[in-house]
Motif scaffolding. Structure first.
Motif, short mmCIF file in Angstrom:
data_model
loop_
_atom_site.label_atom_id
_atom_site.label_comp_id
_atom_site.label_asym_id
_atom_site.label_seq_id
_atom_site.Cartn_x
_atom_site.Cartn_y
_atom_site.Cartn_z
N TRP A 1 -10.32 -3.50 0.68
CA TRP A 1 -9.76 -2.70 1.61
C TRP A 1 -10.26 -2.93 2.93
O TRP A 1 -11.28 -2.76 3.23
N TYR B 1 -4.76 1.78 6.98
CA TYR B 1 -5.39 1.05 5.75
C TYR B 1 -4.86 0.06 5.18
O TYR B 1 -3.58 0.17 4.91
N VAL C 1 -13.82 -1.98 4.84
CA VAL C 1 -14.09 -0.79 4.30
C VAL C 1 -14.74 -1.02 2.96
O VAL C 1 -15.78 -0.57 2.43
N ARG D 1 -9.80 -4.41 13.33
CA ARG D 1 -9.65 -4.23 11.89
C ARG D 1 -11.22 -4.35 11.22
O ARG D 1 -12.03 -5.25 11.76
N ASP E 1 -12.24 8.70 9.99
CA ASP E 1 -11.60 7.84 9.09
C ASP E 1 -10.21 7.57 9.12
O ASP E 1 -9.45 6.56 8.74
N ARG F 1 -9.43 -1.15 7.46
CA ARG F 1 -8.73 -0.27 8.12
C ARG F 1 -8.85 -0.49 9.77
O ARG F 1 -9.63 -1.50 9.98
N GLU G 1 0.80 -1.41 -0.10
CA GLU G 1 -0.04 0.04 0.01
C GLU G 1 0.85 1.09 0.20
O GLU G 1 2.10 1.27 0.53
#
Length: 125
Positions: free
Chosen positions: A36, A94, A48, A45, A90, A38, A6
């Motif tokens: 994905w 990620y 997404v 975790r 947010d 996050r 990433e």
């Protein structure tokens, strides 16, 4: 072996945008559906967005739907996550991940078998 890397994280103000990238091999992109996730500090975790192997269908988590868009470029063996109207909630590391090709449960974290190292996204003024 599936390897995913990433990039694109950083610090952005609320309301801003970032685009994350997830690079892999062509074999990865033609064999494994991707997604994905996050992870915020002190939290588990979470899912997404995930895409089907064809890339034609995507499933988004409720908190990001309408703000985040997933896409991929098979020729470049890269998946992207365009994040708009970012909010402080947010903020997280990620991760992109590859899902077991036999799985149809796009949002089930247990079905993802390979992970990248993660990229930090911080949304703060």
């Amino acid at each position: 072996q599936v390897q995913l890397v990433e990039s694109g994280g950083g610090l952005v103000q609320p309301g801003g945008s970032l685009r994350l990238s997830c690079a892999g091999s062509r074999r990865t992109f033609t064999t494994y559906p991707l997604g994905w996730f996050r992870q915020a500090p002190g939290k588990e975790r979470e899912f997404v967005v995930g895409i089907t192997l064809s890339g034609r269908n995507a499933k988004y988590a409720g908190p990001v739907e309408g703000r985040f868009t997933v896409s991929r470029d098979v020729a470049k063996s890269t998946m992207y996550l365009q994040m708009n109207n970012l909010k402080p909630e947010d903020t997280a590391v990620y991760y992109c991940a590859a899902r077991n090709p036999a799985s149809t449960e796009i949002s089930n974290i247990a079905h993802y078998i390979s992970w990248g190292q993660g990229t930090q996204v911080t949304v703060s003024s």
